[in-house]
Design a protein around this motif. Structure first.
Motif, PDB file in Angstrom:
ATOM      1  N   GLU A   1       0.946  -1.200   0.091  1.00 19.93           N
ATOM      2  CA  GLU A   1      -0.108   0.093  -0.018  1.00 19.93           C
ATOM      3  C   GLU A   1       0.919   1.197   0.172  1.00 19.93           C
ATOM      4  OE1 GLU A   1      -3.492   2.589   0.498  1.00 19.93           O
ATOM      5  OE2 GLU A   1      -3.056   0.581  -0.308  1.00 19.93           O
ATOM      6  N   ALA A   2       1.854   1.255   0.847  1.00 20.42           N
ATOM      7  CA  ALA A   2       2.804   2.518   0.893  1.00 20.42           C
ATOM      8  C   ALA A   2       3.499   2.622  -0.500  1.00 20.42           C
ATOM      9  CB  ALA A   2       3.806   2.359   1.968  1.00 20.42           C
ATOM     10  N   ARG A   3       3.688   1.468  -1.028  1.00 23.99           N
ATOM     11  CA  ARG A   3       4.512   1.688  -2.455  1.00 23.99           C
ATOM     12  C   ARG A   3       3.200   2.247  -3.492  1.00 23.99           C
ATOM     13  NH1 ARG A   3       8.749  -1.436  -4.178  1.00 23.99           N
ATOM     14  NH2 ARG A   3       7.702  -1.954  -6.046  1.00 23.99           N
ATOM     15  N   ALA A   4       2.103   2.125  -3.107  1.00 27.01           N
ATOM     16  CA  ALA A   4       1.202   2.788  -4.235  1.00 27.01           C
ATOM     17  C   ALA A   4       1.284   4.008  -3.983  1.00 27.01           C
ATOM     18  CB  ALA A   4      -0.035   2.193  -4.004  1.00 27.01           C
ATOM     19  N   TYR A   5       1.546   4.844  -2.755  1.00 30.54           N
ATOM     20  CA  TYR A   5       1.632   6.108  -2.595  1.00 30.54           C
ATOM     21  C   TYR A   5       2.682   6.718  -3.301  1.00 30.54           C
ATOM     22  CZ  TYR A   5      -1.427   4.883   1.280  1.00 30.54           C
ATOM     23  OH  TYR A   5      -2.576   4.469   1.757  1.00 30.54           O
ATOM     24  N   ALA A   6       4.056   6.111  -3.487  1.00 29.17           N
ATOM     25  CA  ALA A   6       5.017   6.416  -4.278  1.00 29.17           C
ATOM     26  C   ALA A   6       4.663   6.488  -5.887  1.00 29.17           C
ATOM     27  CB  ALA A   6       6.020   5.706  -4.250  1.00 29.17           C
ATOM     28  N   VAL A   7       3.686   5.989  -6.495  1.00 31.78           N
ATOM     29  CA  VAL A   7       3.070   6.085  -7.642  1.00 31.78           C
ATOM     30  C   VAL A   7       2.328   7.373  -7.701  1.00 31.78           C
ATOM     31  CG1 VAL A   7       1.723   5.217  -9.520  1.00 31.78           C
ATOM     32  CG2 VAL A   7       3.224   3.636  -8.051  1.00 31.78           C
ATOM     33  N   ALA A   8       1.390   7.568  -6.585  1.00 37.16           N
ATOM     34  CA  ALA A   8       0.727   8.860  -6.589  1.00 37.16           C
ATOM     35  C   ALA A   8       1.493   9.889  -6.547  1.00 37.16           C
ATOM     36  CB  ALA A   8      -0.376   8.416  -5.686  1.00 37.16           C
ATOM     37  N   ARG A   9       2.638   9.959  -5.723  1.00 34.51           N
ATOM     38  CA  ARG A   9       3.396  11.209  -5.276  1.00 34.51           C
ATOM     39  C   ARG A   9       3.967  11.840  -6.744  1.00 34.51           C
ATOM     40  NH1 ARG A   9       8.542  10.216  -1.221  1.00 34.51           N
ATOM     41  NH2 ARG A   9       8.938   8.648  -2.763  1.00 34.51           N
ATOM     42  N   HIS A  10       4.303  10.740  -7.570  1.00 33.37           N
ATOM     43  CA  HIS A  10       5.213  11.132  -8.777  1.00 33.37           C
ATOM     44  C   HIS A  10       4.063  12.232  -9.384  1.00 33.37           C
ATOM     45  CE1 HIS A  10       8.262  10.915 -11.735  1.00 33.37           C
ATOM     46  NE2 HIS A  10       7.311  10.506 -12.611  1.00 33.37           N
ATOM     47  N   PHE A  11       2.935  12.019  -9.325  1.00 35.82           N
ATOM     48  CA  PHE A  11       2.196  12.932 -10.388  1.00 35.82           C
ATOM     49  C   PHE A  11       1.452  14.203  -9.685  1.00 35.82           C
ATOM     50  CE2 PHE A  11       2.511   8.517 -12.091  1.00 35.82           C
ATOM     51  CZ  PHE A  11       2.864   8.734 -13.433  1.00 35.82           C
ATOM     52  N   ASP A  12       2.151  14.322  -8.387  1.00 31.28           N
ATOM     53  CA  ASP A  12       1.497  15.711  -7.815  1.00 31.28           C
ATOM     54  C   ASP A  12       0.063  15.762  -7.617  1.00 31.28           C
ATOM     55  OD1 ASP A  12       2.471  18.112  -6.735  1.00 31.28           O
ATOM     56  OD2 ASP A  12       2.404  19.189  -8.582  1.00 31.28           O
ATOM     57  N   PRO A  13      -0.548  14.954  -6.765  1.00 34.86           N
ATOM     58  CA  PRO A  13      -2.107  14.939  -6.898  1.00 34.86           C
ATOM     59  C   PRO A  13      -2.597  16.093  -6.000  1.00 34.86           C
ATOM     60  CG  PRO A  13      -0.952  13.335  -5.339  1.00 34.86           C
ATOM     61  CD  PRO A  13       0.104  13.898  -6.198  1.00 34.86           C
ATOM     62  N   LEU A  14      -3.744  16.418  -6.221  1.00 36.38           N
ATOM     63  CA  LEU A  14      -4.702  17.220  -5.491  1.00 36.38           C
ATOM     64  C   LEU A  14      -5.107  16.319  -4.374  1.00 36.38           C
ATOM     65  CD1 LEU A  14      -6.405  19.997  -5.153  1.00 36.38           C
ATOM     66  CD2 LEU A  14      -8.258  18.705  -5.888  1.00 36.38           C
ATOM     67  N   ILE A  15      -5.517  15.186  -4.514  1.00 37.17           N
ATOM     68  CA  ILE A  15      -5.935  14.535  -3.401  1.00 37.17           C
ATOM     69  C   ILE A  15      -5.567  12.955  -3.697  1.00 37.17           C
ATOM     70  CG2 ILE A  15      -7.967  15.552  -2.523  1.00 37.17           C
ATOM     71  CD1 ILE A  15      -9.901  14.498  -4.288  1.00 37.17           C
ATOM     72  N   VAL A  16      -5.290  11.992  -2.699  1.00 32.27           N
ATOM     73  CA  VAL A  16      -5.432  10.777  -2.511  1.00 32.27           C
ATOM     74  C   VAL A  16      -6.016  10.123  -1.563  1.00 32.27           C
ATOM     75  CG1 VAL A  16      -3.621   8.751  -2.502  1.00 32.27           C
ATOM     76  CG2 VAL A  16      -2.940  11.127  -3.479  1.00 32.27           C
ATOM     77  N   ASN A  17      -6.884   9.106  -1.819  1.00 28.15           N
ATOM     78  CA  ASN A  17      -7.632   8.357  -0.663  1.00 28.15           C
ATOM     79  C   ASN A  17      -7.362   6.979  -0.649  1.00 28.15           C
ATOM     80  OD1 ASN A  17     -10.233   9.053  -2.448  1.00 28.15           O
ATOM     81  ND2 ASN A  17     -10.449   7.024  -1.297  1.00 28.15           N
ATOM     82  N   THR A  18      -7.347   6.287   0.490  1.00 26.91           N
ATOM     83  CA  THR A  18      -7.451   4.629   0.785  1.00 26.91           C
ATOM     84  C   THR A  18      -8.883   4.615   1.014  1.00 26.91           C
ATOM     85  OG1 THR A  18      -6.953   2.877   2.310  1.00 26.91           O
ATOM     86  CG2 THR A  18      -6.702   4.957   2.965  1.00 26.91           C
ATOM     87  N   VAL A  19      -9.379   3.383   0.334  1.00 24.06           N
ATOM     88  CA  VAL A  19     -10.793   2.886   0.453  1.00 24.06           C
ATOM     89  C   VAL A  19     -10.671   1.935   1.490  1.00 24.06           C
ATOM     90  CG1 VAL A  19     -11.819   3.653  -1.469  1.00 24.06           C
ATOM     91  CG2 VAL A  19     -10.620   1.537  -1.534  1.00 24.06           C
ATOM     92  N   VAL A  20     -10.259   2.165   2.588  1.00 21.82           N
ATOM     93  CA  VAL A  20      -9.679   1.184   3.685  1.00 21.82           C
ATOM     94  C   VAL A  20     -10.503   0.064   3.916  1.00 21.82           C
ATOM     95  CG1 VAL A  20     -10.930   2.546   5.822  1.00 21.82           C
ATOM     96  CG2 VAL A  20      -8.362   1.348   6.004  1.00 21.82           C
ATOM     97  N   GLY A  21     -11.859  -0.036   4.295  1.00 16.35           N
ATOM     98  CA  GLY A  21     -12.494  -1.259   4.438  1.00 16.35           C
ATOM     99  C   GLY A  21     -13.283  -1.709   3.083  1.00 16.35           C
ATOM    100  N   PHE A  22     -12.893  -1.305   2.012  1.00 16.10           N
ATOM    101  CA  PHE A  22     -13.929  -1.526   0.891  1.00 16.10           C
ATOM    102  C   PHE A  22     -13.483  -2.693   0.299  1.00 16.10           C
ATOM    103  CE2 PHE A  22     -14.788  -1.189  -3.693  1.00 16.10           C
ATOM    104  CZ  PHE A  22     -16.071  -0.990  -3.976  1.00 16.10           C
TER     105      PHE A  22
END
Length: 470
Positions: free
Chosen positions: A316-337
């Protein structure tokens, strides 16, 4: 490298970094399913003890997913900033945890936030594994990430919300009614974001135009997003649609992202297309990413060095590295979905939500959470209330809310619009500043700055309800 820990006179061996990270992870059903969880509490403590003494710099030389076989690993290491890492480069994982807690107690927000370009996902995942829930809250609260497009998100004392007006048939009247419902309850400052019932480009364009009409007609300082696949959004951009945010679900390995039908190059192309429209007024963050623990495992794309399963929180933390590279407005985890196969009960969901929020923030992301669960999980609304309030205390950027807590299109339970109001009220939080000013102009706030209780004949209610009928 073989590592050994002893607890209660018993010695435990951890042959690889992959296994050490997995065994040190607090219990969750997904790791049991993957066959990588600690077999006992004693083994978990032994792994955490060994992990605490591991130098942070180890993660630059030793990977959980191989550099040559995975573009996420290459992205992480090729973009690592040694200057930002320098203040903590000599620390072990345990010492880094202690340093973060000391900075959090002192209120040294810049000291924490400035580290982000120098931290890798594995570093922050390892550190979170050594933290109690209160630690996750304390450090998350002191880690500041500010972004903007038409509203400014992540400022101190603020809690934004995603207004999620999903409809099982994408009916325009139903969608608009839900938008009005949310706006009248002070929600929507992070985004008005619709999960479309189909991935039709024509339907995507129609929904984008619908929300853009509401935003434009009433001058609402927020952004819209139709959460279609990025390839569909590219087609909408080609058709001239009013795209504010490019959305995509992402994961922490190259095979998992391939399963989502995306590549890093494709995400870069879509971001460039949205940037070219220049639709921002206070900033230029034009991407939105969604993640969730267990996504790589569910795609059978969770293997690391030597084919060993990597624990879901590290992925999951590695997915955040993908998101970080593209300078997002928002990111969220769908934690229990994703379901109880990955996070079994309320305790596991709560822990995962706080971990995800902290790890995303430490990596420099404007992190939100969909406080949610599926109906076959051992979770209920009381569990969600606890997570909701803890996230508010932890400085969460935004929460997701749907009409009446029940998403009638995706068939899961989330927060209601009123839950966002409750969290703001209990914790003394406010909406994004531009959106708060709009609420005041629409006479939707009382003298104390709280969203007022409205009747159908109030001027603001009449104006917004007219949108639903037209």
């Amino acid at each position: 490298m073989r590592r050994v820990g002893t607890v209660g006179g018993h010695t435990y061996e951890f042959p690889t970094l992959v296994e050490l990270m997995a065994k040190a992870t607090p219990l969750r059903s997904g790791d049991v399913l993957a066959g990588c969880a600690a077999e006992s509490a004693a083994e978990r403590v032994a792994a955490q003890t060994v992990l605490a003494d591991l130098p942070l710099a180890t993660f630059l030389d030793e990977q959980v997913v191989g550099y040559d076989e995975d573009d996420v690993t290459r992205l992480v290491l090729d973009t690592h900033d040694p200057v930002a890492f320098a203040p903590v480069a000599s620390l072990t994982v345990g010492e880094f945890r202690d340093r973060l807690l000391a900075w959090a107690a002192a209120g040294d927000e810049p000291a924490i936030s400035d580290l982000a370009p120098g931290l890798t996902p594995e570093m922050v995942a390892a550190t979170s594994k050594l933290m109690r829930n209160a630690d996750l809250v304390a450090v998350g609260r002191r880690t500041r990430v500010v972004t903007g497009l038409r509203s400014t998100l992540g400022l101190p004392g603020r809690l934004a919300s995603r207004l999620q007006p999903n409809h099982p048939t994408d009916d325009p009247l139903g969608v608009t009614a839900s938008i009005v419902d949310g706006l009248l309850q002070g929600c929507g400052d992070a985004v008005i974001g619709i999960n479309p019932a189909t991935d039709s480009p024509a339907r995507t364009v129609a929904l984008l135009e619908l929300v853009d009409e509401v935003i434009g007609r009433y001058g609402i300082p927020t952004q819209s997003c139709v959460l279609a696949h990025v390839t569909t959004t590219l087609r909408a951009l080609e058709a001239g649609a009013p795209v504010d945010l490019v959305f995509q679900s992402v994961a922490g390995t190259q095979p998992a992202n391939r399963g989502f039908g995306v590549t890093l190059d494709l995400l870069a192309e879509a971001r460039a297309g949205a940037l070219a429209l220049g639709r921002g007024t206070v900033g230029s963050n034009v991407t939105y990413f969604e993640t969730g623990q267990g996504s790589a495992l569910s795609a059978d794309a969770h293997r690391g060095i030597g084919g060993r399963p990597v624990d879901q929180q590290t992925l999951e933390a590695r997915a955040y590295a993908v998101a970080r590279h593209f300078d997002p407005l928002i990111v969220n985890t769908v934690v229990g979905f994703i379901g109880p196969e990955y996070l079994y009960d309320g305790k596991q969901v709560l822990r995962a939500g706080l971990e995800d929020h902290l790890c995303g923030k430490l990596l420099g992301l404007p992190m939100g959470v969909d406080v949610c669960y599926t109906n076959h999980a051992e979770v209920d609304e009381d569990d969600m209330d606890s997570l909701m309030l803890l996230l508010g205390a932890a400085g969460c950027t935004f929460l997701i809310a749907v009409p009446g807590m029940d998403d009638v299109m995706l068939h899961y339970q989330s927060l209601a619009f009123s839950d966002v109001l409750t969290t703001r009220s209990v914790l003394g939080l406010r909406p994004a500043p531009e959106f708060e000013a709009w609420l005041a102009r629409m006479d939707l706030l009382d003298d104390a700055g709280r969203v007022r209780e409205l009747t159908a004949d109030a001027p603001a209610a009449r104006a917004l309800l007219a949108a639903a009928s037209s």
